[in-house]
Design a protein around this motif. Structure first.
Motif, mmCIF file in Angstrom:
data_model
loop_
_atom_site.group_PDB
_atom_site.id
_atom_site.type_symbol
_atom_site.label_atom_id
_atom_site.label_comp_id
_atom_site.label_asym_id
_atom_site.label_seq_id
_atom_site.Cartn_x
_atom_site.Cartn_y
_atom_site.Cartn_z
ATOM 1 N N PRO A 633 -14.504 -14.376 -10.579
ATOM 2 C CA PRO A 633 -13.071 -14.396 -10.901
ATOM 3 C C PRO A 633 -12.547 -13.025 -11.317
ATOM 4 O O PRO A 633 -11.421 -12.653 -10.955
ATOM 5 C CB PRO A 633 -12.979 -15.409 -12.045
ATOM 6 N N CYS A 634 -13.365 -12.256 -12.054
ATOM 7 C CA CYS A 634 -12.923 -10.924 -12.474
ATOM 8 C C CYS A 634 -12.765 -9.990 -11.281
ATOM 9 O O CYS A 634 -11.796 -9.233 -11.190
ATOM 10 C CB CYS A 634 -13.915 -10.332 -13.479
ATOM 11 N N LEU A 635 -13.735 -10.045 -10.357
ATOM 12 C CA LEU A 635 -13.666 -9.167 -9.188
ATOM 13 C C LEU A 635 -12.482 -9.534 -8.300
ATOM 14 O O LEU A 635 -11.776 -8.648 -7.785
ATOM 15 C CB LEU A 635 -14.978 -9.253 -8.404
ATOM 16 N N LYS A 636 -12.253 -10.818 -8.130
ATOM 17 C CA LYS A 636 -11.108 -11.226 -7.309
ATOM 18 C C LYS A 636 -9.798 -10.766 -7.948
ATOM 19 O O LYS A 636 -8.887 -10.272 -7.258
ATOM 20 C CB LYS A 636 -11.108 -12.739 -7.126
ATOM 21 N N HIS A 637 -9.686 -10.912 -9.250
ATOM 22 C CA HIS A 637 -8.481 -10.443 -9.945
ATOM 23 C C HIS A 637 -8.316 -8.930 -9.785
ATOM 24 O O HIS A 637 -7.196 -8.434 -9.571
ATOM 25 C CB HIS A 637 -8.575 -10.810 -11.426
ATOM 26 N N LEU A 638 -9.415 -8.192 -9.833
ATOM 27 C CA LEU A 638 -9.357 -6.747 -9.648
ATOM 28 C C LEU A 638 -8.881 -6.389 -8.242
ATOM 29 O O LEU A 638 -8.049 -5.493 -8.059
ATOM 30 C CB LEU A 638 -10.738 -6.138 -9.907
ATOM 31 N N LEU A 639 -9.383 -7.111 -7.246
ATOM 32 C CA LEU A 639 -9.014 -6.801 -5.868
ATOM 33 C C LEU A 639 -7.537 -7.095 -5.603
ATOM 34 O O LEU A 639 -6.866 -6.362 -4.869
ATOM 35 C CB LEU A 639 -9.887 -7.602 -4.896
ATOM 36 N N LEU A 640 -7.018 -8.171 -6.174
ATOM 37 C CA LEU A 640 -5.647 -8.576 -5.880
ATOM 38 C C LEU A 640 -4.616 -7.848 -6.721
ATOM 39 O O LEU A 640 -3.424 -7.835 -6.365
ATOM 40 C CB LEU A 640 -5.488 -10.089 -6.080
ATOM 41 N N THR A 641 -5.037 -7.237 -7.835
ATOM 42 C CA THR A 641 -4.074 -6.565 -8.721
ATOM 43 C C THR A 641 -4.404 -5.097 -8.955
ATOM 44 O O THR A 641 -3.713 -4.434 -9.725
ATOM 45 C CB THR A 641 -4.021 -7.281 -10.083
ATOM 46 N N GLY A 642 -5.443 -4.587 -8.303
ATOM 47 C CA GLY A 642 -5.873 -3.217 -8.597
ATOM 48 C C GLY A 642 -5.105 -2.144 -7.854
ATOM 49 O O GLY A 642 -5.318 -0.952 -8.088
ATOM 50 N N ILE A 643 -4.197 -2.523 -6.960
ATOM 51 C CA ILE A 643 -3.435 -1.548 -6.191
ATOM 52 C C ILE A 643 -2.178 -1.150 -6.959
ATOM 53 O O ILE A 643 -1.358 -2.007 -7.309
ATOM 54 C CB ILE A 643 -3.069 -2.097 -4.806
ATOM 55 N N THR A 644 -2.023 0.122 -7.234
ATOM 56 C CA THR A 644 -0.825 0.648 -7.879
ATOM 57 C C THR A 644 -0.376 1.894 -7.120
ATOM 58 O O THR A 644 -1.079 2.401 -6.247
ATOM 59 C CB THR A 644 -1.097 1.013 -9.355
ATOM 60 N N ASP A 645 0.800 2.390 -7.472
ATOM 61 C CA ASP A 645 1.297 3.599 -6.815
ATOM 62 C C ASP A 645 0.387 4.793 -7.081
ATOM 63 O O ASP A 645 0.216 5.663 -6.217
ATOM 64 C CB ASP A 645 2.715 3.906 -7.302
ATOM 65 N N LYS A 646 -0.205 4.843 -8.277
ATOM 66 C CA LYS A 646 -1.083 5.959 -8.618
ATOM 67 C C LYS A 646 -2.505 5.754 -8.114
ATOM 68 O O LYS A 646 -3.259 6.709 -7.995
ATOM 69 C CB LYS A 646 -1.094 6.170 -10.134
ATOM 70 N N ASN A 647 -2.883 4.507 -7.848
ATOM 71 C CA ASN A 647 -4.240 4.209 -7.399
ATOM 72 C C ASN A 647 -4.180 3.305 -6.176
ATOM 73 O O ASN A 647 -4.322 2.088 -6.279
ATOM 74 C CB ASN A 647 -5.036 3.528 -8.516
ATOM 75 N N PRO A 648 -3.950 3.868 -4.977
ATOM 76 C CA PRO A 648 -3.801 3.039 -3.778
ATOM 77 C C PRO A 648 -5.122 2.652 -3.119
ATOM 78 O O PRO A 648 -5.105 2.121 -2.016
ATOM 79 C CB PRO A 648 -2.986 3.947 -2.853
ATOM 80 N N PHE A 681 -0.046 -1.639 2.316
ATOM 81 C CA PHE A 681 0.783 -0.894 3.259
ATOM 82 C C PHE A 681 2.170 -0.617 2.679
ATOM 83 O O PHE A 681 2.709 0.486 2.825
ATOM 84 C CB PHE A 681 0.901 -1.675 4.567
ATOM 85 N N ASP A 682 2.771 -1.612 2.016
ATOM 86 C CA ASP A 682 4.075 -1.382 1.381
ATOM 87 C C ASP A 682 3.973 -0.288 0.320
ATOM 88 O O ASP A 682 4.879 0.549 0.187
ATOM 89 C CB ASP A 682 4.596 -2.682 0.748
ATOM 90 N N THR A 683 2.879 -0.301 -0.444
ATOM 91 C CA THR A 683 2.674 0.752 -1.448
ATOM 92 C C THR A 683 2.520 2.110 -0.786
ATOM 93 O O THR A 683 3.058 3.115 -1.257
ATOM 94 C CB THR A 683 1.426 0.433 -2.290
ATOM 95 N N HIS A 684 1.803 2.147 0.335
ATOM 96 C CA HIS A 684 1.613 3.404 1.059
ATOM 97 C C HIS A 684 2.950 3.946 1.567
ATOM 98 O O HIS A 684 3.212 5.155 1.487
ATOM 99 C CB HIS A 684 0.647 3.170 2.222
ATOM 100 N N VAL A 685 3.783 3.073 2.097
ATOM 101 C CA VAL A 685 5.090 3.513 2.588
ATOM 102 C C VAL A 685 5.967 3.978 1.438
ATOM 103 O O VAL A 685 6.663 5.001 1.527
ATOM 104 C CB VAL A 685 5.768 2.367 3.376
ATOM 105 N N ARG A 686 5.936 3.242 0.336
ATOM 106 C CA ARG A 686 6.779 3.588 -0.806
ATOM 107 C C ARG A 686 6.370 4.903 -1.449
ATOM 108 O O ARG A 686 7.219 5.661 -1.942
ATOM 109 C CB ARG A 686 6.732 2.453 -1.836
ATOM 110 N N THR A 687 5.077 5.197 -1.448
ATOM 111 C CA THR A 687 4.599 6.427 -2.077
ATOM 112 C C THR A 687 4.586 7.616 -1.118
ATOM 113 O O THR A 687 4.184 8.706 -1.511
ATOM 114 C CB THR A 687 3.181 6.213 -2.632
ATOM 115 N N ASN A 688 4.997 7.394 0.124
ATOM 116 C CA ASN A 688 5.094 8.493 1.096
ATOM 117 C C ASN A 688 6.478 8.495 1.733
ATOM 118 O O ASN A 688 6.616 8.304 2.956
ATOM 119 C CB ASN A 688 4.010 8.355 2.175
ATOM 120 N N PRO A 689 7.519 8.689 0.920
ATOM 121 C CA PRO A 689 8.879 8.636 1.482
ATOM 122 C C PRO A 689 9.173 9.770 2.453
ATOM 123 O O PRO A 689 10.130 9.686 3.211
ATOM 124 C CB PRO A 689 9.768 8.722 0.235
ATOM 125 N N GLU A 690 8.354 10.819 2.409
ATOM 126 C CA GLU A 690 8.580 11.919 3.339
ATOM 127 C C GLU A 690 7.976 11.646 4.719
ATOM 128 O O GLU A 690 8.209 12.411 5.656
ATOM 129 C CB GLU A 690 7.980 13.209 2.775
#
Length: 818
Positions: A633-648, A681-690
């Protein structure tokens, strides 16, 4: 052969099973290779390298890949599998955007239509922008090679060299029983409609070719059926004719004559023969022949009616054709004003006995005004007949809907039709036939942007509603009839896809809510999974490994063992897709590792081990490739919530090693994995507006790559969904041949106001101010001779404002001419 293709396409290293077979390029082997590629090898590649549903849905693109793979120039003699030129296979896969040399990767087609390459840690490695629009050019001889064809196409676009820069040939195909081929070309970032209009009708290799757009077909995408020529009005009316009346001795002879001579052609006209029905002709002896040309000779008709006792002639629709055409043109010019572009007779679409003209206007408004005016009243110069006037909308898109889906979505489709019924820019047309025929839904209009917005809306409705949590029905071979029964009870329609293992529901909002609620209750009540414990090794594995993992999802109270004969069954209640995916994962792990003593010992956890997430002793543990152990359960929670703008990138919390993609596919059910990829992918697009930008039309999910504003000719993005065109650098309207800086200056109101004031000042100065004929700069002359040198280097004669290469040429010209 199947194993060979799997290995070549999956790039998983040497084959585990070395089969003793040969490979050659003989007809038999090539035919078998094609069958393998079509039926099994591509499916295996899709499972290993591509997410289901990520493989190009356009049958044309899939066919290109098969053709490229099966027509590879392998050695002519027999070779063992390890000596095949695998680099050539890599290049083919790279050209189709399916492989870039990294085995620990996955391809997934996101909602925007892009194929994204995810590497270790689900990091976005590359984004493939498939060419959504291509052009088919038909009528090219068979004996022309690709380089020759490409050169001829570029030569045809010589006047517009920018259009020819990015074109390339995708494939060359021969039509069945035809001496000509169809060439499909990609146009890069250029406007495909401009290139199509330039190539349509061009003479290549001594023959006029035709061209039309070919748009890649994605699910629920409407087909472009817009006319090639826009703002064209077609006018038809009855031509002058003669009518002959013949009397026969008996009604039988009259009926026989009509049956034999109806639709006979006389002097280019198709005549119609029928029995006159009136009180005076109740014995059915009188025959009436219509649509005879006015110039027909009486003797010709009488010879045709040799069995008649009497023949008489009467003129019908009698008028002067030349005067009628002149009067009609005068009326059209009076209505359209100066918007008339082309006016000529057109008999290509005219039935026998009719006349027609084709009129093209510069604007849609002028064509619409002429159409409305000409259909309002009868024309005296045409014997009082009304004109038949047709005008096709310049933008038309169509899609076929199967009857069951239409019945489920009839309410919402008709609400869209009713909302746009009186809108002048865009509308919806619903064309129905028999109950068992497909229904055609069309979006049409005169404004491209309005049509594009409505098109996206209709496509979104016809896309349906994706039902979550139904993958287990496919993975455990559960029957889908029960879901179809629930859909029928709630006036919905469902469609299942075995490849993507998804179920889509269609209906209005109330029906979908009722269907979703009933389906949820059905899944909760019937969601039971069973595993047969065939021997002691299987029982030990599931007791030690399986039950703790399953209990972390559904709880221990929902797991029990049925004492069935001859083998007990481990039963799990609830959990849905996650439990179904976990059971498949446990089966694979048992087959691979459970019977190995070494692997069993490697799962022994030291007592001082802690989970990096909860910092407690791991239960229902999962070991990553780096060796660190987590609670499931901990690993699954990490995988589903571990993506942030600073840590893609998904990494191990203990050692920061990227988590392999294969581990993600192993741990997460399909629905969670797809949601994770969309989020990344949405995070990647949002963090690369250029680099990236989504299309600006509401509800349009298309994505395009940005280019530099410093480019002298930035490419334009032409959205295939909403039909919007923008500059990929400054996001304004496309400006071919003009830099973004120049375009922004031209669009700036203050700059335009200053330019207008400058022109007014130059007008007041008269002959004292001229523009340089070379650089167009304003020059004021207040004294000196008539030889002026501009800052651009041009030598100008001030009297006639003519440019010369040097000063001597100017003075020679002044002495001789002035």
């Amino acid at each position: 052969m199947f194993a060979l293709l799997r290995r070549l396409m999956n790039r998983q290293g040497p084959a585990q099973e070395q089969e003793d077979f040969e490979f050659c390029t003989c007809d038999v082997c090539m035919r078998e290779l094609r069958r393998a590629a079509e039926k099994e090898a591509l499916e295996a590649a899709a499972k290993q390298q591509l997410m289901p549903g990520s493989f190009p849905s356009d049958g044309q693109d899939a066919g290109d890949l098969i053709k490229d793979l099966t027509h590879t120039n392998f050695p002519s003699r027999h070779y063992p599998p390890d000596e095949i030129d695998t680099d050539q296979i890599d290049e083919i896969l790279k050209s189709h955007g399916l492989y870039d040399g990294q085995p620990n990767a996955i391809r997934y087609r996101v909602s925007s239509g892009n194929v994204v390459h995810f590497g270790p840690g689900a990091e976005v490695k590359s984004v493939h922008h498939p060419s959504t629009t291509s052009i088919n050019v038909t009528g090219i001889p068979l004996d022309r090679s690709r380089p020759v064809i490409l050169k001829a196409l570029k030569d045809a676009l010589e006047e517009r060299k920018r259009l020819a820069e990015d074109i390339s040939i995708a494939d060359v195909r021969r039509a069945q029983n035809s001496p000509y081929t169809t060439v499909r070309i990609h146009v890069g970032s250029r406007d495909p409609k401009k290139i199509m209009s330039r190539l349509d009708g061009v003479e290549l290799f001594g023959r006029n070719v035709s061209s039309h757009l070919s748009t890649a077909s994605y699910p629920n995408q409407m087909k472009d059926i817009s006319p090639t020529e826009r703002n064209v009005v077609y006018i038809y009316w009855r031509a002058p004719e003669m009518t002959a009346t013949a009397t026969f001795n008996t009604s039988a002879s009259a009926i026989t004559w009509c049956e034999e001579h109806d639709y006979t052609v006389i002097d280019g006209r198709t005549i119609r023969a029928r029995i006159r029905r009136s009180l005076m002709s109740r014995f059915r002896k009188i025959v009436e022949i219509r649509n005879l040309p006015p110039t027909v000779k009486d003797q010709t008709v009488k010879e045709l009616l040799s069995g008649a006792t009497s023949v008489s002639f009467q003129p019908r629709n009698s008028y002067n054709v030349e005067k009628a055409l002149a009067k009609l043109r005068k009326d059209v010019e009076a209505i359209a004003g100066g918007e008339l572009r082309d006016y000529r007779e057109d008999k290509s679409k005219v039935p026998s006995g009719w006349m027609g003209i084709r009129i093209q206007f510069y604007t849609w408004h002028a064509a619409q005004t002429v159409r409305d005016s000409l259909t309002q009243r009868r024309r005296w110069f045409l014997s009082g007949h009304r004109l038949s006037v047709t005008l096709e909308e310049p933008y038309r898109y169509s899609i076929s809907v199967e009857p069951l889906q239409y019945r489920a979505q009839r309410k919402i489709l008709h609400s869209i039709w009713d909302a746009h019924r009186d809108k002048p820019l865009a509308g919806v047309r619903i064309i129905t036939g028999s109950p068992n025929q497909d229904v055609r839904v069309e979006v049409y209009g005169c404004n491209e942007l309005a049509v594009g917005v409505l098109k996206v809306h209709v496509e979104g409705v016809l896309k349906g509603h994706l039902i979550p949590g139904c993958h287990s029905f496919f993975e455990l071979d559960k029957k889908l009839e029960s879901i179809q029964d629930i859909a029928a009870q709630t006036d919905c329609f469902t469609r299942s896809n075995d490849v993507t293992q998804t179920i889509t529901a269609f209906g209005d909002d109330d029906s979908l809510r009722a269907f979703t609620e009933k389906l949820r209750l059905y899944i909760n009540n019937s969601n039971f999974f069973g595993v047969k414990l065939e021997d002691s090794a299987t029982s030990a594995f599931y007791l030690r490994r399986g039950i703790p993992l399953l209990a972390s999802v559904v709880g221990e109270e929902n797991i029990y063992i049925k004492a069935e004969h001859p083998h007990p069954i481990l039963t799990v209640r609830g959990g849905g897709d996650e439990v179904a995916h976990m059971l498949q994962w446990l089966r694979d792990e048992y087959i691979e590792n459970a019977k190995s003593t070494e692997d069993a010992e490697s799962m022994v956890i030291p007592p001082d081990t802690t989970c990096p997430v909860c910092l407690d002793f791991p239960e229902a543990c999962v070991r990553l490739e780096c060796g660190d152990i987590y609670c499931y359960p901990c690993l699954k929670h990490l995988l589903l919530t571990g993506i942030t703008d600073k840590n893609p990138v998904l990494t191990c919390l203990e050692c920061q090693t990227p988590i392999p993609v294969n581990t993600l596919r192993k741990l997460l059910p399909r629905s969670d994995l797809e949601d994770l990829f969309e989020l990344i992918f949405d995070t990647h697009v949002r963090t690369n507006p250029e680099k990236f930008k989504f299309c600006g039309t509401p509800h349009c999910t298309r994505l395009y790559m940005l280019s530099s504003k410093d480019s002298t000719d930035p490419p334009a993005f032409h959205c295939p969904s909403c039909l919007r065109s923008v500059c990929s650098a400054c996001q304004s309207d496309p400006h071919e041949g003009v830099t973004c800086f120049e375009w922004e200056i031209n669009q700036n109101a203050e700059v335009q106001k200053a330019d207008a004031a400058l022109e007014k000042w130059a007008g007041r100065k008269g002959k004292d101010v001229h523009r340089c004929p070379k650089c167009n700069a304003l020059i004021e002359k207040n004294k000196g001779c008539n030889h002026i040198r501009c800052h651009c280097g041009a030598h100008i004669c001030w009297v006639c404002v003519q440019s010369f290469p040097d000063a001597d040429s100017v003075y020679t010209h002044l002495r001789q001419a002035h």
